[in-house]
Design a protein around this motif. Structure first.
Motif, PDB file in Angstrom:
ATOM      1  N   GLU A  58       1.064  -1.215  -0.139  1.00 29.91           N
ATOM      2  CA  GLU A  58       0.168  -0.072  -0.092  1.00 29.91           C
ATOM      3  C   GLU A  58       0.777   1.236   0.023  1.00 29.91           C
ATOM      4  N   TYR A  59       1.988   1.320  -0.649  1.00 34.89           N
ATOM      5  CA  TYR A  59       2.830   2.509  -0.753  1.00 34.89           C
ATOM      6  C   TYR A  59       3.120   2.579  -2.361  1.00 34.89           C
ATOM      7  N   PRO A  60       3.475   4.028  -2.682  1.00 38.37           N
ATOM      8  CA  PRO A  60       3.524   4.474  -3.788  1.00 38.37           C
ATOM      9  C   PRO A  60       4.918   3.540  -4.595  1.00 38.37           C
ATOM     10  N   VAL A  61       5.141   3.596  -5.871  1.00 38.10           N
ATOM     11  CA  VAL A  61       5.863   2.893  -6.477  1.00 38.10           C
ATOM     12  C   VAL A  61       7.414   3.081  -6.080  1.00 38.10           C
ATOM     13  N   LEU A  62       7.746   4.289  -5.824  1.00 41.19           N
ATOM     14  CA  LEU A  62       9.143   4.531  -5.710  1.00 41.19           C
ATOM     15  C   LEU A  62       9.607   4.267  -4.237  1.00 41.19           C
ATOM     16  N   THR A  63       8.660   4.448  -3.524  1.00 40.82           N
ATOM     17  CA  THR A  63       8.995   3.957  -2.090  1.00 40.82           C
ATOM     18  C   THR A  63       8.822   2.411  -2.083  1.00 40.82           C
ATOM     19  N   GLY A  64       8.089   1.688  -2.753  1.00 38.90           N
ATOM     20  CA  GLY A  64       8.069   0.177  -2.830  1.00 38.90           C
ATOM     21  C   GLY A  64       9.480  -0.309  -3.441  1.00 38.90           C
ATOM     22  N   GLY A  81       8.520  15.033  -9.639  1.00 37.35           N
ATOM     23  CA  GLY A  81       7.776  14.041  -9.858  1.00 37.35           C
ATOM     24  C   GLY A  81       8.079  12.786  -9.194  1.00 37.35           C
ATOM     25  N   LEU A  82       9.471  12.762  -9.443  1.00 34.18           N
ATOM     26  CA  LEU A  82      10.043  11.451  -8.444  1.00 34.18           C
ATOM     27  C   LEU A  82       9.373  11.395  -6.954  1.00 34.18           C
ATOM     28  N   ALA A  83       9.647  12.655  -6.355  1.00 34.33           N
ATOM     29  CA  ALA A  83       9.046  12.730  -5.097  1.00 34.33           C
ATOM     30  C   ALA A  83       7.625  12.266  -4.815  1.00 34.33           C
ATOM     31  N   THR A  84       6.680  12.683  -5.807  1.00 31.58           N
ATOM     32  CA  THR A  84       5.462  12.361  -5.963  1.00 31.58           C
ATOM     33  C   THR A  84       5.187  10.915  -5.877  1.00 31.58           C
ATOM     34  N   ALA A  85       6.149  10.177  -6.811  1.00 28.65           N
ATOM     35  CA  ALA A  85       6.213   8.925  -6.861  1.00 28.65           C
ATOM     36  C   ALA A  85       6.623   8.056  -5.844  1.00 28.65           C
ATOM     37  N   ALA A  86       7.166   8.802  -4.831  1.00 26.75           N
ATOM     38  CA  ALA A  86       7.475   8.004  -3.221  1.00 26.75           C
ATOM     39  C   ALA A  86       6.522   8.576  -2.568  1.00 26.75           C
ATOM     40  N   LYS A  87       5.705   9.587  -2.392  1.00 26.38           N
ATOM     41  CA  LYS A  87       4.855  10.064  -1.492  1.00 26.38           C
ATOM     42  C   LYS A  87       3.876  11.045  -2.096  1.00 26.38           C
ATOM     43  N   LEU A  88       2.738  11.171  -1.771  1.00 29.34           N
ATOM     44  CA  LEU A  88       1.888  12.002  -2.653  1.00 29.34           C
ATOM     45  C   LEU A  88       1.829  13.279  -2.342  1.00 29.34           C
ATOM     46  N   TYR A  89       2.181  13.705  -1.076  1.00 30.01           N
ATOM     47  CA  TYR A  89       2.148  15.126  -0.668  1.00 30.01           C
ATOM     48  C   TYR A  89       3.091  16.251  -1.557  1.00 30.01           C
ATOM     49  N   PRO A  90       4.061  15.711  -2.281  1.00 36.73           N
ATOM     50  CA  PRO A  90       4.952  16.914  -2.756  1.00 36.73           C
ATOM     51  C   PRO A  90       4.431  17.582  -4.110  1.00 36.73           C
ATOM     52  N   ASP A 108       9.291   8.054   4.606  1.00 39.96           N
ATOM     53  CA  ASP A 108       8.984   9.086   4.360  1.00 39.96           C
ATOM     54  C   ASP A 108      10.162   9.994   3.931  1.00 39.96           C
ATOM     55  N   LEU A 109      11.230   9.826   4.389  1.00 36.40           N
ATOM     56  CA  LEU A 109      12.581  10.575   4.289  1.00 36.40           C
ATOM     57  C   LEU A 109      12.872  10.674   2.660  1.00 36.40           C
ATOM     58  N   LEU A 110      12.646   9.477   2.072  1.00 40.04           N
ATOM     59  CA  LEU A 110      12.942   9.552   0.593  1.00 40.04           C
ATOM     60  C   LEU A 110      12.136  10.651  -0.418  1.00 40.04           C
ATOM     61  N   ALA A 111      10.921  10.759   0.030  1.00 40.37           N
ATOM     62  CA  ALA A 111      10.090  11.724  -0.758  1.00 40.37           C
ATOM     63  C   ALA A 111      10.629  13.064  -0.163  1.00 40.37           C
ATOM     64  N   VAL A 112      10.863  13.122   1.264  1.00 43.83           N
ATOM     65  CA  VAL A 112      11.226  14.609   1.668  1.00 43.83           C
ATOM     66  C   VAL A 112      12.621  14.978   1.020  1.00 43.83           C
ATOM     67  N   ALA A 113      13.516  14.054   1.016  1.00 44.28           N
ATOM     68  CA  ALA A 113      14.759  14.256   0.421  1.00 44.28           C
ATOM     69  C   ALA A 113      14.688  14.626  -1.090  1.00 44.28           C
ATOM     70  N   LEU A 114      13.992  14.077  -2.060  1.00 38.00           N
ATOM     71  CA  LEU A 114      13.761  14.699  -3.274  1.00 38.00           C
ATOM     72  C   LEU A 114      13.052  15.752  -3.363  1.00 38.00           C
ATOM     73  N   THR A 115      11.944  16.025  -2.439  1.00 40.12           N
ATOM     74  CA  THR A 115      11.280  17.511  -2.552  1.00 40.12           C
ATOM     75  C   THR A 115      12.431  18.625  -2.056  1.00 40.12           C
ATOM     76  N   ALA A 116      13.237  18.328  -0.947  1.00 40.98           N
ATOM     77  CA  ALA A 116      14.383  19.310  -0.787  1.00 40.98           C
ATOM     78  C   ALA A 116      15.249  19.613  -1.885  1.00 40.98           C
ATOM     79  N   ALA A 117      15.451  18.189  -2.667  1.00 41.93           N
ATOM     80  CA  ALA A 117      16.420  18.641  -3.935  1.00 41.93           C
ATOM     81  C   ALA A 117      15.658  19.515  -4.827  1.00 41.93           C
ATOM     82  N   ALA A 118      14.319  19.212  -5.064  1.00 42.92           N
ATOM     83  CA  ALA A 118      13.574  20.005  -6.046  1.00 42.92           C
ATOM     84  C   ALA A 118      13.700  21.341  -5.877  1.00 42.92           C
ATOM     85  N   MET A 119      13.364  21.922  -4.335  1.00 41.51           N
ATOM     86  CA  MET A 119      13.376  23.169  -3.989  1.00 41.51           C
ATOM     87  C   MET A 119      14.573  23.738  -4.540  1.00 41.51           C
TER      88      MET A 119
END
Length: 502
Positions: free
Chosen positions: A124-130, A228-237, A201-212
């Protein structure tokens, strides 16, 4: 709109700006610096040592992350495996070891493609987290008892998540080039260390920080791909595209926004497309689970449900939560278009993610990780940051003590329901407090620590010092300054206006 900047301000903008030292402008940072010898002196040689801000902050972040691992030691040594209540009384719970077997990694099942035994048919996790979880399982030795394997799996994930934490520290430190030491807010955030290894969650947070960081450097395509990669790991980005749309609308930066949006869509599709095409049922589990999941921990909806004789249905809560979130988004958009000076990207990014957290039907303790880097960029003020962190640490302890209470049977060891409700309220109030302070900074830019230092929007990339082309309401009229304020006055509406007035 104000006129062209003066010759004096033009010359000042050409000179290399001085870095901002928090011990010279933040009372809490100044007091805290006494632990390491006091504030920076006037004659200190900046940049003359190997100990650059980035290196120091990364080492501090790794050190605090390591303390967070130590905090999980009672669970690692037995509480995860023997008795449910002990992992709650020690406040060291983590999903990671439990899902190693519970989601089929111990049996070599392929996420999304192989059906799982039990109630949860697919991961039940997004693909990149999986993918992240699967890679960690490849690095986990398959020999020994299941307890040994789960311990190994947690340690492998912890090592990978530590890399994510270091990336976050680097990105936040470099996003505001004149304010590198604001990265210490992330590195020293207690809730960050406590929740870093609860989930992935840190995977999506790291990708979001890199995007910023990429957006701040004027690279919209790289920003879009990373988001886009961050959103593939968690929806919030994906929420960050909303405030960016409004800011680019106000500044007329449509081409850059289109580039970012296109990069995000393509990156998300590249990751999700193959799984969506070949294993749709497994791919869609994350989305169906999110819709079907009932009211859960940490939300004000749970308080309502516990105090109602006829709780709202899941569909009703979904509808109401979505409506509240949309209402918040409309308010944030109006604020962005009507504020006397265009808000900073980090400010609106924090507000929209905080709105999602406040209105959502569930708040897991690790969701605080989503906000920590954004808070450091949006409101780099130690007092307010620590007030918020205190509330989050209190909630972190509250949820585990509540679960200890519910699993202790007749012994009733832990925090009863009413006490847990107060922990939820404290979390909500802490987040709302930081939101209020950020909204005040938007309406009264003289109060904004970043703009008081002479910057406009250092995380804004092409938005930094850009002219406004579309505004509404008060933004179209001459700005009113805050009363009884002795600090520098800020001008609005023109490129270079901030640097010319500070």
């Amino acid at each position: 709109m104000c006129g062209m900047p003066s010759g004096e301000s033009t010359q000042a903008s050409v000179r290399e700006p001085e870095p901002v030292e928090p011990t010279r402008e933040d009372e809490v940072a100044e007091a805290g610096s006494e632990l390491i010898g006091g504030p920076l002196g006037r004659h200190a040689l900046l940049g003359a040592s190997w100990w650059s801000p980035v290196r120091v902050i990364v080492l501090v972040a790794i050190g605090l992350f390591t303390l967070g691992l130590v905090q999980k030691a009672p669970c690692y040594n037995g509480a995860w495996f023997f008795g449910a209540g002990s992992q709650y009384t020690h406040a060291c719970y983590s999903d990671i070891p439990h899902l190693y077997q519970g989601r089929g990694f111990a049996d070599g099942l392929v996420p999304y493609f192989d059906q799982l035994p039990g109630d949860m048919q697919y991961l039940e996790y997004p693909v990149l987290t999986g993918v992240f979880m699967e890679v960690a399982s490849w690095l986990t030795p398959g020999s020994g008892s299941i307890q040994d394997q789960e311990q190994w799996y947690w340690m492998v994930n912890a090592g990978m998540l530590m890399v994510c934490a270091a990336v976050i520290a680097v990105c936040v430190t470099r996003t505001h080039t004149r304010r590198p030491w604001d990265g210490l807010l992330v590195a020293l955030a207690p809730a960050f260390a406590l929740t870093a290894t609860i989930n992935w969650d840190l995977l999506a947070v790291a990708l979001t920080a890199a995007a910023m960081l990429m957006w701040s450097r004027g690279r919209p395509l790289a920003f879009g791909v990373l988001l886009g990669l961050a959103t593939a790991a968690k929806l919030y980005p994906v929420l960050l595209l909303g405030p960016l749309l409004v800011l680019c609308w106000r500044a007329g930066r449509w081409r850059e926004y289109g580039t970012a949006l296109g990069g995000a869509v393509v990156a998300w599709a590249v990751v999700n497309g193959p799984v969506m095409f070949f294993a749709f049922d497994g791919w869609s589990k994350f989305y169906t689970f999110s819709q079907e999941r009932g009211v859960d921990f940490g939300s004000f909806w749970l308080i309502i449900a516990h105090n109602s004789s006829d709780p709202l249905s899941t569909d009703t809560v979904n509808t109401l939560a979505t409506a509240l979130m949309l209402l918040c988004c409309v308010g944030i958009a109006a604020l962005a278009l009507m504020a006397p000076r265009r808000p900073r990207f980090a400010q609106l990014a924090f507000l929209v993610v905080a709105a999602f957290i406040l209105t959502n039907k569930v708040y897991s303790p690790q969701y605080v990780l989503w906000l920590v880097p954004l808070a450091a960029l949006a409101r780099p003020k130690w007092r307010d940051f620590l007030i918020w962190q205190t509330c989050e640490v209190a909630y972190f302890l509250g949820i585990w003590m509540y679960l200890a209470y519910t699993t202790s049977g007749d012994d009733h060891k832990g925090l009863p329901v009413d006490g847990y409700h107060w922990a939820i309220v404290l979390h909500l109030l802490g987040t709302l407090y930081l939101c209020v302070m950020i909204v005040r900074d938007i309406l009264l830019p003289e109060r904004d620590p970043v703009r008081r230092s002479g910057d406009d929007d250092p995380s804004g990339g092409v938005l930094d010092r850009a002219e406004d082309v579309f505004v509404l309401g008060p933004a179209a009229r001459p700005a009113q300054h805050v009363a009884h304020f002795d600090g520098p006055r800020v001008k609005w509406g023109g490129a270079g206006a901030t640097s010319g007035s500070l």
